[in-house]
Design an enzyme around this catalytic site. Structure first.
Site, mmCIF file in Angstrom:
data_model
loop_
_atom_site.group_PDB
_atom_site.id
_atom_site.type_symbol
_atom_site.label_atom_id
_atom_site.label_comp_id
_atom_site.label_asym_id
_atom_site.label_seq_id
_atom_site.Cartn_x
_atom_site.Cartn_y
_atom_site.Cartn_z
ATOM 1 N N ILE A 157 0.908 -1.091 -0.061
ATOM 2 C CA ILE A 157 -0.031 0.026 -0.077
ATOM 3 C C ILE A 157 0.826 1.274 -0.020
ATOM 4 O O ILE A 157 1.437 1.573 1.038
ATOM 5 C CB ILE A 157 -1.011 -0.001 1.191
ATOM 6 C CG1 ILE A 157 -1.741 -1.348 1.200
ATOM 7 C CG2 ILE A 157 -1.908 1.351 1.042
ATOM 8 C CD1 ILE A 157 -2.496 -1.730 -0.070
ATOM 9 N N HIS A 341 22.820 3.719 -24.694
ATOM 10 C CA HIS A 341 23.970 4.188 -23.684
ATOM 11 C C HIS A 341 25.013 2.919 -23.579
ATOM 12 O O HIS A 341 26.049 3.259 -22.963
ATOM 13 C CB HIS A 341 23.384 4.594 -22.293
ATOM 14 C CG HIS A 341 22.873 5.820 -22.100
ATOM 15 N ND1 HIS A 341 21.864 6.159 -22.872
ATOM 16 C CD2 HIS A 341 23.158 6.990 -21.376
ATOM 17 C CE1 HIS A 341 21.402 7.299 -22.365
ATOM 18 N NE2 HIS A 341 22.384 7.854 -21.463
ATOM 19 N N GLY A 342 24.883 1.975 -24.041
ATOM 20 C CA GLY A 342 25.770 0.927 -24.087
ATOM 21 C C GLY A 342 26.136 0.531 -22.621
ATOM 22 O O GLY A 342 25.238 0.542 -21.927
ATOM 23 N N GLY A 343 27.383 0.259 -22.328
ATOM 24 C CA GLY A 343 27.736 -0.067 -20.952
ATOM 25 C C GLY A 343 27.638 0.755 -19.980
ATOM 26 O O GLY A 343 27.231 0.553 -18.767
ATOM 27 N N GLU A 366 -1.848 -0.891 -9.845
ATOM 28 C CA GLU A 366 -3.383 -0.472 -10.664
ATOM 29 C C GLU A 366 -3.632 -1.318 -11.659
ATOM 30 O O GLU A 366 -4.470 -0.999 -12.763
ATOM 31 C CB GLU A 366 -3.319 0.962 -11.063
ATOM 32 C CG GLU A 366 -3.012 1.733 -9.597
ATOM 33 C CD GLU A 366 -3.366 3.230 -9.793
ATOM 34 O OE1 GLU A 366 -4.452 3.597 -10.302
ATOM 35 O OE2 GLU A 366 -2.899 3.940 -9.203
ATOM 36 N N GLU A 370 -1.843 -8.021 -18.010
ATOM 37 C CA GLU A 370 -2.471 -9.156 -18.288
ATOM 38 C C GLU A 370 -4.192 -8.652 -17.934
ATOM 39 O O GLU A 370 -5.032 -8.633 -18.556
ATOM 40 C CB GLU A 370 -2.157 -10.367 -17.619
ATOM 41 C CG GLU A 370 -0.912 -10.892 -18.278
ATOM 42 C CD GLU A 370 0.382 -10.217 -17.528
ATOM 43 O OE1 GLU A 370 0.213 -9.324 -16.754
ATOM 44 O OE2 GLU A 370 1.369 -10.635 -17.924
HETATM 45 C C1 LIG Z 1 5.095 -0.475 -5.647
HETATM 46 C C2 LIG Z 1 3.761 -0.893 -5.738
HETATM 47 C C3 LIG Z 1 2.906 -0.138 -5.088
HETATM 48 C C4 LIG Z 1 1.593 -0.658 -4.912
HETATM 49 N N1 LIG Z 1 0.494 0.443 -4.546
HETATM 50 C C5 LIG Z 1 -0.712 -0.176 -4.071
HETATM 51 C C6 LIG Z 1 -1.657 0.605 -3.461
HETATM 52 O O1 LIG Z 1 -1.382 1.726 -3.281
HETATM 53 N N2 LIG Z 1 -2.842 0.097 -3.254
HETATM 54 C C7 LIG Z 1 -3.123 -1.161 -3.569
HETATM 55 O O2 LIG Z 1 -4.378 -1.464 -3.078
HETATM 56 N N3 LIG Z 1 -2.370 -2.010 -4.274
HETATM 57 C C8 LIG Z 1 -1.143 -1.527 -4.621
HETATM 58 N N4 LIG Z 1 -0.225 -2.222 -5.345
HETATM 59 C C9 LIG Z 1 -0.341 -3.660 -5.526
HETATM 60 C C10 LIG Z 1 -0.763 -3.784 -7.051
HETATM 61 O O3 LIG Z 1 -2.049 -3.134 -7.682
HETATM 62 C C11 LIG Z 1 -0.765 -5.309 -7.374
HETATM 63 O O4 LIG Z 1 0.575 -5.753 -7.173
HETATM 64 C C12 LIG Z 1 -1.379 -5.630 -8.518
HETATM 65 O O5 LIG Z 1 -2.721 -5.486 -9.008
HETATM 66 C C13 LIG Z 1 -1.086 -7.332 -9.104
HETATM 67 O O6 LIG Z 1 -1.424 -8.106 -7.856
HETATM 68 P P1 LIG Z 1 -0.537 -9.308 -7.424
HETATM 69 O O7 LIG Z 1 0.792 -8.462 -7.099
HETATM 70 O O8 LIG Z 1 -1.078 -9.725 -6.408
HETATM 71 O O9 LIG Z 1 -0.271 -10.211 -8.386
HETATM 72 P P2 LIG Z 1 -1.091 -11.192 -8.929
HETATM 73 O O10 LIG Z 1 -2.685 -11.085 -9.011
HETATM 74 O O11 LIG Z 1 -1.012 -12.477 -8.108
HETATM 75 O O12 LIG Z 1 -0.638 -11.747 -10.474
HETATM 76 C C14 LIG Z 1 0.587 -12.642 -10.799
HETATM 77 C C15 LIG Z 1 0.552 -12.549 -12.298
HETATM 78 O O13 LIG Z 1 -0.607 -13.532 -12.809
HETATM 79 C C16 LIG Z 1 -1.272 -12.768 -13.566
HETATM 80 N N5 LIG Z 1 -2.659 -12.924 -13.562
HETATM 81 C C17 LIG Z 1 -3.383 -13.059 -12.404
HETATM 82 N N6 LIG Z 1 -4.582 -13.373 -12.763
HETATM 83 C C18 LIG Z 1 -4.705 -13.552 -14.145
HETATM 84 C C19 LIG Z 1 -5.816 -13.691 -14.962
HETATM 85 N N7 LIG Z 1 -6.979 -13.726 -14.760
HETATM 86 N N8 LIG Z 1 -5.427 -13.901 -16.339
HETATM 87 C C20 LIG Z 1 -4.003 -13.762 -16.665
HETATM 88 N N9 LIG Z 1 -3.161 -13.474 -15.984
HETATM 89 C C21 LIG Z 1 -3.497 -13.429 -14.709
HETATM 90 C C22 LIG Z 1 -0.714 -11.381 -13.395
HETATM 91 O O14 LIG Z 1 -1.111 -10.478 -14.516
HETATM 92 C C23 LIG Z 1 0.603 -11.429 -12.996
HETATM 93 O O15 LIG Z 1 1.331 -11.687 -14.256
HETATM 94 C C24 LIG Z 1 1.031 -1.731 -5.507
HETATM 95 C C25 LIG Z 1 2.146 -2.680 -5.995
HETATM 96 C C26 LIG Z 1 3.338 -2.363 -5.992
HETATM 97 C C27 LIG Z 1 4.343 -3.546 -6.526
#
Ligand SMILES: Cc1cc2nc3c(=O)[nH]c(=O)nc-3n(C[C@H](O)[C@H](O)[C@H](O)COP(=O)(O)OP(=O)(O)OC[C@H]3O[C@@H](n4cnc5c(N)ncnc54)[C@H](O)[C@@H]3O)c2cc1C
Length: 380
Positions: A157, A341-343, A366, A370
């Site tokens: 979050i 930029h290469g290396g 967000e 996928e």
């Molecule tokens: C730095 C950072 C800041 C963030 N800030 C916030 C925030 O402020 N508030 C908040 O609520 N969330 C936040 N998030 C969470 C972010 O929105 C989620 O990480 C994202 O929605 C993916 O969820 P997951 O990480 O659980 O991945 P998963 O849902 O577990 O996905 C793993 C992989 O499976 C794929 N996948 C999953 N379901 C399917 C499907 N049905 N079909 C095809 N492929 C699929 C995904 O595309 C991904 O490649 C943040 C994440 C990061 C890394």
């Protein structure tokens, strides 16, 4: 068709461009290296009205339109993606739920200090076991009299744990719909509420100076007045919040892509090989031409999605397309920027190596690429 920006839109974009060049960019390397949250920069952004751009003046905002907010994000994101996501998560995820769904009292209590930039706010949707499947939330709230008892956890979050964070709005299951689906309701949880535990910041590949934390709720009690909107409206609320947020992430991604392009052009002019600047080689020129073309297209895509949103027309598909294409454009631009930029591009003292690390999460936050493709396919 009119592609020109209004005087106000241009003024906001130019102000943010100046601020990014004079204040943010010179600090970007240090912020990335130390991971320290840039309180002074965020304070200045608040003073400039950048933390409440799209909200009316009566609620402490700048009264700008949604496209102006996106233009600002592009410029701030060009300066530094971590500062950009701090502004985006605060505005689109933290403050806008109060503006869109809050009661008049909630707007006055919470939105005004947020829009003025006196506080930051977070939005907690993602959970350890529920990311893309955001309706799979396990965090639940039970009503006892006038109090909701919340149990559960949130993951990743943004802005949840800074010294100036006021709190978090979270999704929680409050029962079952007649259809059998989970009934989801959003709750406002101010920092300091008993049972609301803010974890330590994650160590991240990029966006290092932004604040990202796990949260836990152990019999965390909030009064019913902290419910946002009606019971059971939580799912529709966060869908609407994410539509606008995706246009904003599109703009932020264009800013990062533009930064990759800018660095590449100036390096290609300076770097000599075989007795010429590498910009004289057609292979390098073609990379720059592809970058410039894709950036132009990604920018027009977020402009169009923002325009639809401002006209009150459906824009879910265009928002996802803008986010998908802009984040993937930024990734391709970061990759080519390191190649040009290469290396040296692999070395930390060149900004493109930081851009390459920062860009990955644009394809994840967000809604992953996928998930964007699933949303677009559903709208076809
Ligand atoms: C730095 C950072 C800041 C963030 N800030 C916030 C925030 O402020 N508030 C908040 O609520 N969330 C936040 N998030 C969470 C972010 O929105 C989620 O990480 C994202 O929605 C993916 O969820 P997951 O990480 O659980 O991945 P998963 O849902 O577990 O996905 C793993 C992989 O499976 C794929 N996948 C999953 N379901 C399917 C499907 N049905 N079909 C095809 N492929 C699929 C995904 O595309 C991904 O490649 C943040 C994440 C990061 C890394």
């Amino acid at each position: 068709m009119d592609f020109s920006l209004s005087d106000e839109q241009r003024m906001i974009r130019d102000m943010c461009r100046d601020f990014a060049d004079s204040v943010i960019r010179p600090r970007a390397e240090e912020m990335d290296r130390t991971g320290a949250f840039p309180y002074d920069i965020v304070r200045q952004m608040g003073e400039l009205g950048l933390l409440g751009l799209p909200f009316p003046e009566e609620y402490g905002g700048a009264g700008a339109d949604f496209l102006s907010y996106c233009l600002a994000l592009e410029e701030i994101g060009r300066g530094d993606a971590a500062v950009g996501i701090t502004m985006e998560a605060h505005t689109s995820l933290g403050a806008s739920p109060f503006y869109l769904f809050g009661s008049e009292e909630q707007k006055r209590t919470y939105l005004i200090p947020l829009a003025r930039g006196e506080q930051l706010w977070a939005f907690g949707l993602t959970e350890p076991g529920a990311g893309s499947d955001s309706a799979g939330t396990e965090t639940h709230a039970e009503r006892h009299g006038d109090t909701w008892h919340i149990h559960g956890a949130k993951a990743f979050i943004t802005n949840a744990g800074t010294d100036i964070t006021g709190g978090v709005t979270i999704t929680a299951v409050t029962g079952r719909q007649p259809s059998g689906h989970k009934e989801i309701t959003n709750f406002i949880v101010p920092k300091g509420t008993a049972g609301y535990l803010i974890g330590n910041p994650y160590h991240k590949m990029g966006w290092r100076a932004s604040d990202t934390r796990p949260l836990a709720f152990e019999d965390c009690q909030v009064p019913d007045v902290n419910r946002l909107g009606e019971r059971g409206d939580g799912f529709q609320q966060f869908m609407a919040i994410l539509d606008a947020g995706r246009v904003a992430i599109g703009a932020l991604s264009v800013g990062l892509a533009q930064a990759c392009y800018d660095e590449s052009v100036s390096y290609a002019r300076e770097r000599h090989q075989f007795g010429k600047p590498i910009a004289a080689f057609q292979a390098i020129q073609f990379k720059l031409a592809d970058m410039a073309t894709e950036i132009e297209l990604a920018r027009l895509m977020y402009y169009k999605a923002a325009w639809l949103h401002m006209r009150g027309q459906p824009y879910t598909k265009e928002a996802s397309m803008a986010k998908l294409f802009a984040s993937e454009t930024a990734k391709r631009c970061a990759d080519q920027a390191v190649q040009i930029h290469g290396g040296y591009g692999f070395m930390d003292e060149y900004p493109v190596s930081r851009y390459w690390r920062n860009v990955k999460v644009h394809e994840i936050g967000e809604g992953t690429s996928e998930v964007q493709r699933l949303i677009i396919a559903k709208q076809l």
